[in-house]
Each structure stands twice: as structure tokens, then as C-alpha cells.
Motif scaffolding. Structure first.
Motif, PDB file in Angstrom:
ATOM      1  N   ASP A  73       0.838  -1.194   0.000  1.00  0.00           N
ATOM      2  CA  ASP A  73       0.000   0.000   0.000  1.00  0.00           C
ATOM      3  C   ASP A  73       0.877   1.251   0.000  1.00  0.00           C
ATOM      4  N   ASN A  74       0.258   2.365  -0.349  1.00  0.00           N
ATOM      5  CA  ASN A  74       0.922   3.656  -0.177  1.00  0.00           C
ATOM      6  C   ASN A  74       0.583   4.214   1.197  1.00  0.00           C
ATOM      7  N   SER A  75       1.550   4.848   1.825  1.00  0.00           N
ATOM      8  CA  SER A  75       1.348   5.425   3.159  1.00  0.00           C
ATOM      9  C   SER A  75       1.461   6.939   3.080  1.00  0.00           C
ATOM     10  N   ILE A  76       0.651   7.596   3.875  1.00  0.00           N
ATOM     11  CA  ILE A  76       0.733   9.047   3.966  1.00  0.00           C
ATOM     12  C   ILE A  76       0.823   9.425   5.443  1.00  0.00           C
ATOM     13  N   ILE A  77       1.885  10.088   5.798  1.00  0.00           N
ATOM     14  CA  ILE A  77       2.098  10.533   7.173  1.00  0.00           C
ATOM     15  C   ILE A  77       2.055  12.052   7.185  1.00  0.00           C
ATOM     16  N   ASN A  78       1.323  12.587   8.122  1.00  0.00           N
ATOM     17  CA  ASN A  78       1.073  14.022   8.146  1.00  0.00           C
ATOM     18  C   ASN A  78       1.774  14.728   9.292  1.00  0.00           C
ATOM     19  N   CYS A  79       2.004  16.006   9.079  1.00  0.00           N
ATOM     20  CA  CYS A  79       2.647  16.824  10.103  1.00  0.00           C
ATOM     21  C   CYS A  79       2.112  18.249   9.953  1.00  0.00           C
ATOM     22  N   ALA A  80       1.651  18.809  11.057  1.00  0.00           N
ATOM     23  CA  ALA A  80       1.216  20.197  11.060  1.00  0.00           C
ATOM     24  C   ALA A  80       2.293  21.030  11.722  1.00  0.00           C
ATOM     25  N   TYR A  81       2.594  22.149  11.133  1.00  0.00           N
ATOM     26  CA  TYR A  81       3.566  23.019  11.769  1.00  0.00           C
ATOM     27  C   TYR A  81       2.907  24.343  12.114  1.00  0.00           C
ATOM     28  N   SER A  82       3.555  25.100  12.971  1.00  0.00           N
ATOM     29  CA  SER A  82       2.852  26.236  13.568  1.00  0.00           C
ATOM     30  C   SER A  82       3.368  27.591  13.115  1.00  0.00           C
ATOM     31  N   ALA A 110       5.597   5.228  -1.205  1.00  0.00           N
ATOM     32  CA  ALA A 110       4.973   4.351  -2.195  1.00  0.00           C
ATOM     33  C   ALA A 110       5.355   2.889  -1.943  1.00  0.00           C
ATOM     34  N   ALA A 111       4.417   2.009  -2.211  1.00  0.00           N
ATOM     35  CA  ALA A 111       4.653   0.563  -2.110  1.00  0.00           C
ATOM     36  C   ALA A 111       5.339   0.221  -0.789  1.00  0.00           C
ATOM     37  N   THR A 112       4.681   0.544   0.293  1.00  0.00           N
ATOM     38  CA  THR A 112       5.263   0.399   1.628  1.00  0.00           C
ATOM     39  C   THR A 112       5.681  -1.043   1.898  1.00  0.00           C
ATOM     40  N   GLN A 113       6.835  -1.180   2.526  1.00  0.00           N
ATOM     41  CA  GLN A 113       7.406  -2.489   2.809  1.00  0.00           C
ATOM     42  C   GLN A 113       7.540  -2.681   4.317  1.00  0.00           C
TER      43      GLN A 113
END
Lengths: 112, 119
Positions: free
Chosen positions: B17-26, B78-81
């Protein structure tokens, strides 16, 4: 580890004793940094160096001192260790200021 | 996304699968961002960086997207392992301005997101 070696990898010491952690880099980076990593906190900067014998404080510098006598070596000293200094310590280095930092493998320090 | 506290956000995905990791900055003055990967018992490993004058940057199997309007940063894998399983965290460099122009400020690290990849 991008050419950054920390020693020792693990250390247990007693309250009140002095402790020195060592960082050695082989990539001739100008900037070197010492961070500590604790649960509930991101990496926090202790001290950094911008050249031989040029150092400055970070956000959690109390109780720590550093020295850089050669480009490749950056020492972190706890003059009198306290239990609050139990942590994982990381050294980092980079060519630009606060850019593309490369980290060592860390030192797990326990102060009893 | 990342948060302050002892419980890190988690993301579980299946291998491939594809992974999406998020980060909010201030800080709207932040001018530079880095993504790191940290495996258990190891030091943070540099993944990719991006400057604030860019919206997107691609590396090997990774893409970083920067949305300055909403102060949001994401890392796409992409193409998480299974070997991608680790804690991922972002760092922002907070630029500061003075009478002489903009100077580079401190680097602030988030606490991270735990990525678990199931075979």
C-alpha cells in the motif's frame, strides 16, 4: 549512521558523578549538535557547535557543557549527573546550519 | 498528524500500500522542513527535505508535499514495505527576521507517527 559514531552506546552512572559522551564524525561537517530524546518530547537541543572551539547553548543546556577541539570530535559533559538527565543522547552533524542533520546511533544514559 | 504527549499517532498499512504521514507546523516563517525515520534502538535517519519555496519534492519511493496555506507537511511512501515500519517525524526550521533580513532559526522536531506495515 552517515559516518557519525557515538560512545559509549550505553552507560549507567550514579548521581553526582561526571560523565562524558563522545561523538566522532568522518564527513568534515562544520556543524555538530547534541540532542536528548525523552518520551513526551521531541528531540531537544542541548548544545551545538559551528566550528572548532565555537559552541552555543540550545534549549536545555543547564547541567551540560561541550567542547570541540577538532572538527571531527564533539564532547558532551555532564559535570554532576542527576536523575533528570537519564535519557537517550544523540549527536548530529551537518554542513549547513540546521539543515540535513545526520544522526549517530545514540547513547542510552541512566543516572541512578 | 503529530501531537504532543506520550501516545503517538499510529498508522497501520498492508505491504504494498501507499502510506501518507502528516505533520502540522505552527510557524508561518518556517523556511525548511525535514522528514526522519527512526527505528527502535537507532538514531533518526534522514529521509528527505524541502524548502519553503517548493510545494513538492520526490525521492526514492518517497514524496514530500508542503502546503504553506494551511501549514501542513506530508510524507508519502509508495509501495510500503515491512522494512518501512518505524517512527516517522518531521522537523521545521523556524526562520526569524530582523532588520538585516531573515536569519535561520532553531530546528524543532515533532514527536512522530508510528508506521506499522503488515506483510
Amino acid at each position: 549512521d552517515a559516518g557519525i559514531t557515538q560512545s559509549p552506546r550505553h552507560k549507567v552512572t550514579e548521581t553526582g558523578t561526571p560523565v562524558t559522551l563522545r561523538c566522532h564524525q568522518t564527513e568534515n561537517h562544520r556543524y555538530m549538535y547534541w540532542y536528548r530524546q525523552d518520551p513526551g518530547h521531541g528531540l531537544r537541543l542541548i548544545h551545538y557547535s559551528y566550528g572548532v572551539k565555537d559552541t552555543d547553548k540550545g534549549e536545555v543546556s543547564d547541567g551540560y557543557s561541550v567542547s570541540r577541539s577538532k572538527t571531527e570530535d564533539f564532547l558532551l559533559t555532564l559535570e554532576s549527573a542527576t536523575s533528570s538527565q537519564t535519557s537517550v543522547y544523540f549527536c548530529a552533524a551537518g554542513t549547513g546550519y540546521n539543515e540535513k542533520l545526520f544522526f549517530g546511533s545514540g547513547t542510552q544514559l541512566s543516572v541512578l | 498528524g503529530e501531537s504532543v504527549g506520550l501516545h503517538l499517532p499510529t498508522l497501520s498499512v498492508q505491504e504494498g500500500d501507499n502510506s501518507i504521514i502528516n505533520c502540522a507546523y505552527s510557524n508561518s516563517a518556517s523556511d525548511y522542513f525535514i522528514w526522519y525515520k527512526q527505528e527502535s534502538g537507532k538514531g533518526p535517519q534522514f529521509i528527505i527535505d524541502i524548502r519553503s519555496n517548493m510545494d513538492k519534492r520526490q525521492g526514492q519511493r518517497v514524496t514530500v508535499l508542503l502546503n504553506k496555506t494551511v501549514k501542513h507537511l506530508s510524507l508519502q511512501i509508495a509501495a510500503t514495505q515491512p522494512g518501512d515500519s518505524a517512527v516517522y517525524f518531521c522537523a521545521e526550521r523556524r526562520g526569524t527576521s530582523n532588520a538585516g533580513g531573515t536569519s535561520y532559526g532553531k530546528l524543532t522536531f515533532g514527536q512522530g507517527t508510528i508506521l506499522t506495515v503488515h506483510p
